[in-house]
Design a protein around this motif. Structure first.
Motif, PDB file in Angstrom:
ATOM      1  N   TYR A 206       2.350  -7.805   4.443  1.00 46.60           N
ATOM      2  CA  TYR A 206       2.204  -6.880   5.218  1.00 46.60           C
ATOM      3  C   TYR A 206       1.322  -7.561   6.352  1.00 46.60           C
ATOM      4  CZ  TYR A 206       2.952  -4.209   1.464  1.00 46.60           C
ATOM      5  OH  TYR A 206       4.292  -3.272  -0.029  1.00 46.60           O
TER       6      TYR A 206
ATOM      7  N   HIS B 196      -6.896  -2.630  -1.280  1.00 48.82           N
ATOM      8  CA  HIS B 196      -5.410  -2.347  -0.406  1.00 48.82           C
ATOM      9  C   HIS B 196      -4.664  -0.894  -0.710  1.00 48.82           C
ATOM     10  CE1 HIS B 196      -1.424  -3.374   0.973  1.00 48.82           C
ATOM     11  NE2 HIS B 196      -0.577  -3.222  -0.482  1.00 48.82           N
TER      12      HIS B 196
ATOM     13  N   TRP C 229       0.958  -8.922  -0.851  1.00 47.47           N
ATOM     14  CA  TRP C 229      -0.614  -8.624   0.821  1.00 47.47           C
ATOM     15  C   TRP C 229       0.321  -9.157   2.175  1.00 47.47           C
ATOM     16  CZ3 TRP C 229      -4.836  -7.833  -2.775  1.00 47.47           C
ATOM     17  CH2 TRP C 229      -4.317  -6.577  -4.105  1.00 47.47           C
TER      18      TRP C 229
ATOM     19  N   THR D 298      -6.365  -4.454   4.010  1.00 48.96           N
ATOM     20  CA  THR D 298      -5.732  -5.531   2.914  1.00 48.96           C
ATOM     21  C   THR D 298      -6.207  -6.849   2.779  1.00 48.96           C
ATOM     22  OG1 THR D 298      -3.782  -4.389   3.720  1.00 48.96           O
ATOM     23  CG2 THR D 298      -3.436  -6.369   3.176  1.00 48.96           C
TER      24      THR D 298
END
Length: 226
Positions: free
Chosen positions: A172, A118, A169, A124
């Motif tokens: 995102y 990441h 994450w 990611t």
């Protein structure tokens, strides 16, 4: 005489600064040399979890070096870091190695390697895959540790960190799946969250039981003294 003393102090200060700069530039080389030397000592007599721990340490070290570099300067460190992490993960996932999915070293490896993807590779998707696999496998086998409070506690805490990273994450990334797939994914996520919540509840109960035992032991000891 005063001028000589002042010049002497300035000279000593200059030498100290030069030594500090030299140590600063040489320290990575020194650590790298120690890591390389230690790696040669690894043989079949070392346990699998020890090999994983050592390789993870190499991966962590080069990841830290990559974090403080910019541009092309970070590429060599990132490559060495990934190589060490991959070797460790290969051992961890080998059934012959006998390293449980709830082993703290294996969970710690997955946690740090996913962070590497990441933060260093800015990948990611790969980070989520590694973290999710570790979370799924760990939760599946976590109930087998209920008789071992210490092992249960260690595994549950690392799994919680992995779960937190996954949640962060996922925020995102944008989902382009259909609503049906999204609903199924949400249901799976709820099941995993419920499993980890149950683990945390069991961990809390274990801590309370341990505290009660300690209090009882102290009370008995005081009564015996009286």
């Amino acid at each position: 005489q005063g001028e000589q003393g002042e010049q002497g102090e300035q000279g000593e200060q200059g030498e100290q600064e030069a030594q500090q700069q030299q140590q600063h530039h040489e320290s990575p080389k020194t650590v790298t040399a120690l890591l390389s030397e230690a790696s040669k000592e690894h043989s079949p007599r070392y346990k699998s979890d020890q090999k994983i721990f050592y390789l993870k340490m190499i991966g962590d070290y080069y990841r830290y070096l990559a974090e403080i570099q910019r541009g092309e300067a970070r590429i060599p460190h990132a490559m060495r870091s990934q190589d060490a992490y991959e070797k460790a993960l290969e051992i961890a996932r080998d059934p012959k190695a006998g390293v449980a999915t709830t082993h703290p070293v294996r969970l710690g490896l997955s946690l740090n390697y996913s962070v590497f993807h990441h933060e260093i590779r800015e990948d990611t998707k790969s980070a989520l895959e590694i973290a999710q696999t570790a979370l799924d496998e760990g939760l599946e086998d976590l109930d087998g540790l209920t008789d071992n409070a210490r092992a249960y506690k260690d595994a549950a805490l690392i799994l919680k960190l992995i779960k937190d990273n996954i949640s962060m994450w996922q925020s995102y990334t944008s989902s382009s799946e259909s609503s049906g797939g999204g609903n199924k994914e949400e249901e799976n996520k709820k099941e995993k969250d419920a499993g980890l919540d149950a683990a945390q509840e069991q961990l809390s109960k274990t801590r309370i039981e341990e505290d009660d035992k300690e209090d009882a032991a102290v009370t008995n000891k005081e009564n015996n003294k009286e």
